[in-house]
Design a protein around this motif. Structure first.
Motif, short mmCIF file in Angstrom:
data_model
loop_
_atom_site.label_atom_id
_atom_site.label_comp_id
_atom_site.label_asym_id
_atom_site.label_seq_id
_atom_site.Cartn_x
_atom_site.Cartn_y
_atom_site.Cartn_z
N PRO A 1 0.82 -1.22 0.00
CA PRO A 1 0.00 0.00 0.00
C PRO A 1 0.86 1.28 0.00
O PRO A 1 1.94 1.31 0.59
CB PRO A 1 -0.78 -0.13 1.31
N LEU A 2 0.35 2.31 -0.65
CA LEU A 2 1.06 3.58 -0.77
C LEU A 2 0.62 4.54 0.33
O LEU A 2 -0.57 4.78 0.52
CB LEU A 2 0.76 4.21 -2.13
N SER A 3 1.57 5.13 1.02
CA SER A 3 1.24 6.14 2.02
C SER A 3 0.90 7.46 1.34
O SER A 3 0.15 8.28 1.88
CB SER A 3 2.40 6.34 2.99
N VAL A 4 1.44 7.66 0.14
CA VAL A 4 1.18 8.86 -0.65
C VAL A 4 0.70 8.43 -2.03
O VAL A 4 1.38 7.65 -2.70
CB VAL A 4 2.46 9.73 -0.79
N PRO A 5 -0.45 8.90 -2.48
CA PRO A 5 -0.93 8.49 -3.81
C PRO A 5 -0.01 8.99 -4.92
O PRO A 5 0.65 10.02 -4.76
CB PRO A 5 -2.32 9.15 -3.91
N PHE A 6 0.03 8.26 -6.01
CA PHE A 6 0.77 8.73 -7.17
C PHE A 6 0.05 9.90 -7.84
O PHE A 6 0.68 10.87 -8.25
CB PHE A 6 0.93 7.59 -8.20
N ILE A 7 -1.28 9.76 -7.98
CA ILE A 7 -2.06 10.73 -8.76
C ILE A 7 -3.28 11.18 -7.97
O ILE A 7 -3.99 10.35 -7.39
CB ILE A 7 -2.53 10.13 -10.10
#
Length: 335
Positions: free
Chosen positions: A22-28
């Motif tokens: 899971p990403l803590s910061v979204p890409f987009i």
């Protein structure tokens, strides 16, 4: 021809999602400057005014104070997002403060890149320079025909085609570091028209591309346009997946501030929060999005009333994480 033949997304240098979710910061993060459009394209629900009334779509410009709050919220992430995408349902240039939106976000430095997608009908030399000076990093231009008749037939819009081309040329000649990609749907035009497309735009863009027809809008039937049954939107093999990869690296803020899990949520049925009263960071880490992600990783997409028949899952995907679903679910639950 100066331009490369390349699609509006990078199909080659993609992050392997299974290694980062899971990403803590979204890409987009998609932020919609306007959910209204001056075109009425056959493939798009936003052009159907009666349908918009039925689903209660606001057809508004995003309030600039709300926009600034959203950008300030995005800056709360521990690092910049990869892309701030000033586009979702409508024509972004309808918002008279579009260049200011770019400038404000650029000054905050909360994203590595700012891009947009436009039909280019509202470009003109003055507007071009405002957008370029504001610091837009990439502009994707959707062309709906190669003459006035095709525009009127496909988009129900009366356009001065030569003037459109002239304004696009002006943008290209003054664009500085802004990347410019121009695309057209090739399934609605002849082979001769495809050649003309390259001739007209091949020297006034960094990239040009001829796409194929797909039905990407959930619960919306295309009008007088048939889905390509042989290849996907970028000419790739048609392959349906069970796990939507988009909701693991992106989400959207509609023009009214409501947050959608999906950039294709035209009917506002995938709402996961409200940017007017919640922080962007809290929405991204919220239970509503997490529950959707778990549903997909449990491969229950076909049980979802909106996502079950999404054409994007067969005709539009550059990523396939189906084989990693069990592993990613375990990671998500441990998080």
């Amino acid at each position: 021809m100066k331009a490369k033949i390349k699609p509006r997304i990078d199909l080659e240098n993609r992050t392997k999602l299974e290694t980062v979710i899971p990403l803590s910061v979204p890409f987009i993060v998609f932020v919609d400057p306007s959910d209204s459009c001056n075109f009425k394209c056959k493939f798009c629900p936003s052009g159907d005014r009666e349908l918009m009334k039925e689903v209660g779509r606001s057809l508004r410009y995003m309030d600039f104070d709300l926009y600034k709050k959203i950008i300030d919220d995005i800056c709360e992430f521990e690092k910049p997002i990869k892309v701030l995408r000033l586009y979702k349902d409508g024509e972004p240039l309808l918002n008279p403060r579009f260049a200011e939106m770019i400038q404000y976000a650029k000054g905050k430095n909360c994203s590595e890149r700012i891009d947009t997608t436009t039909n280019a009908s509202l470009l003109n030399p003055k507007r071009n320079l405002e957008i370029i000076e504001a610091g837009l990093d990439r502009i994707n231009i959707s062309i709906e025909g190669i003459n006035e008749k095709q525009y009127l037939d496909f988009a129900s819009y009366k356009i001065d085609f030569e003037k459109l081309v002239g304004n696009i040329r002006h943008f290209y000649e003054h664009k500085k570091d802004c990347e410019m990609i121009i695309k057209i749907n090739g399934d609605t035009i002849s082979e001769d028209d495809k050649t003309k497309f390259y001739e007209i735009f091949g020297d006034i863009a960094d990239g040009v591309y001829i796409e194929h027809t797909m039905s990407c809008w959930p619960e919306f039937e295309l009008k007088e346009v048939e889905v390509n049954k042989e290849v996907g939107i970028y000419g790739q093999k048609i392959k349906e997946v069970q796990v939507c990869p988009y909701i693991f690296y992106s989400f959207s803020i509609n023009s009214d501030g409501s947050a959608s899990a999906c950039f294709l949520d035209w009917s506002r049925k995938l709402i996961i929060g409200d940017a007017k009263s919640e922080s962007i960071k809290d929405i991204w880490h919220g239970e509503k999005l997490l529950n959707l992600q778990k549903m997909f990783l449990n491969k229950k997409r076909k049980e979802h009333p909106v996502c079950c028949n999404c054409g994007q899952m067969s005709h539009g995907l550059p990523d396939d994480i189906d084989g990693y679903a069990e592993m990613l679910l375990d990671r998500l639950e441990k998080k």
